[in-house]
Design an enzyme around this catalytic site. Structure first.
Site, PDB file in Angstrom:
ATOM      1  CE1 TYR A  87      -2.987  -2.512   0.088  1.00 47.64           C
ATOM      2  CE2 TYR A  87      -3.506  -2.368   2.638  1.00 47.64           C
ATOM      3  CZ  TYR A  87      -2.895  -3.104   1.163  1.00 47.64           C
ATOM      4  OH  TYR A  87      -4.392  -3.761   1.085  1.00 47.64           O
ATOM      5  CG  HIS A 100      -0.986  -8.241  -0.248  1.00 50.66           C
ATOM      6  ND1 HIS A 100      -0.919  -7.143   0.080  1.00 50.66           N
ATOM      7  CD2 HIS A 100      -2.568  -8.306  -0.773  1.00 50.66           C
ATOM      8  CE1 HIS A 100      -1.920  -6.076  -0.811  1.00 50.66           C
ATOM      9  NE2 HIS A 100      -2.146  -6.887  -0.797  1.00 50.66           N
TER      10      HIS A 100
END
Length: 310
Positions: free
Chosen positions: A56, A123
């Site tokens: 992110y 992820h």
């Protein structure tokens, strides 16, 4: 605020939780001080689960979150981050090797100013070689779990069927939780098809993006949203219908997502402290079942329509 256990982890978390993707400027630009205040506001008002990733903002979200966490009692929150997906200089990168996974955990702890991670996730496994996830990534994280560096291990994914493949091909207890996004919201509840399977395997369920990445908002669909155009049109119709009933669609979206007791927690993301308080209020608001029925009828032509992650 209601608290539920993530699977059999012993982590009793708030049914609405703070996703820190916005701290990386993923969806909108941010004022760092506001983002930090949003974290403080969340924890001060009962939210005790925070999720982030090195991906992110290409490490920015972890860095900004770390500045906030330095000033919060470590006993007040559970912290989740991820391995496998990264980025640098605006370029996305993926590396699911065992070595990179272990390195990434230590790097994340340094950015976050913590000495352990409560939940470490692989992820977006839809981008990975699933055999590598089973053979390399997860075993590396389990080694760190044995050492106490991480407390629990999970996987995140857009394509629901990949969860089952990985869980079926690793030892029982390897995967303790899953994180799914955009599959338990007003326009798509496909995650519900897997609840029995997850519970049978004692795996906790974390839901993310009750607004379906902006589809279910007053602001409207962001230009980058990958949803089919037909679904975007249905979303606008649903927003307008909620307005005609005097209720923001955001309220209905959050109320719907958090009300299911088979989901431990639902993640939302913002850098605005006022939006944190508003979302907590939405989570505490009972579902308007009549309005929900009408909105679900609007979505019928595109219900469970999905898209390819990118």
């Amino acid at each position: 605020m209601e608290y539920r256990e993530i699977g059999k982890t012993g982590m009793n978390v708030s049914n609405i939780s703070f996703g820190a993707s916005s701290l990386g400027g993923v969806f909108h630009s941010l004022k760092e001080v506001d983002g930090i205040d949003a974290v403080y506001t969340a924890v001060d008002n009962g939210i005790n689960f925070i999720d982030v990733s090195p991906y992110y903002g290409h490490y920015k979200a972890e860095t900004v979150l770390g500045k906030a966490l330095k000033n919060i009692d470590r006993k007040k929150y559970y912290l989740s981050t991820k391995v496998g997906r990264y980025g640098q200089d605006g370029v996305n990168m993926w590396d699911y090797t065992a070595r990179r996974a272990a390195e990434s955990v230590y790097e994340s702890m340094e950015r976050l100013h913590v000495d352990y991670i409560d939940l470490i996730n692989v992820h977006d496994i839809e981008f990975a070689d699933l055999e590598m996830v089973c053979r390399e990534t997860l075993p590396a994280l389990c080694e760190l779990r044995e050492k106490g560096i991480v407390k629990h291990v999970g996987i995140t994914n857009l394509n629901l069927r990949h969860f089952k493949y990985v869980i079926d091909h690793v030892a029982a207890g390897t995967v303790e939780s899953i994180l799914s996004f955009c599959h338990y919201c007003l326009n798509d509840d496909a995650l519900a098809d897997y609840f029995d399977y997850f519970e049978t395997n004692e795996i906790g369920v974390i839901n993310a993006s009750p607004y379906s990445m902006g589809l279910l908002t007053e602001r409207g669909v962001p230009h980058w949203h990958p949803a089919p155009e037909a679904l975007k049109r249905l979303s606008r119709k649903a927003v307008d219908y909620c307005n005609s009933r005097g209720i923001y669609i955001e309220q209905l979206a959050v109320s719907f997502s958090v009300q299911n007791p088979r989901i431990a927690t639902t993640l939302f993301s913002t850098t605005n402290p006022e939006n944190v308080l508003k979302t907590i209020r939405y989570a505490d608001t009972p579902v308007d079942m009549e309005l929900l029925s009408e909105v679900q009828k609007i979505f019928e032509p595109g219900f469970r329509d999905t898209w390819v992650n990118s």
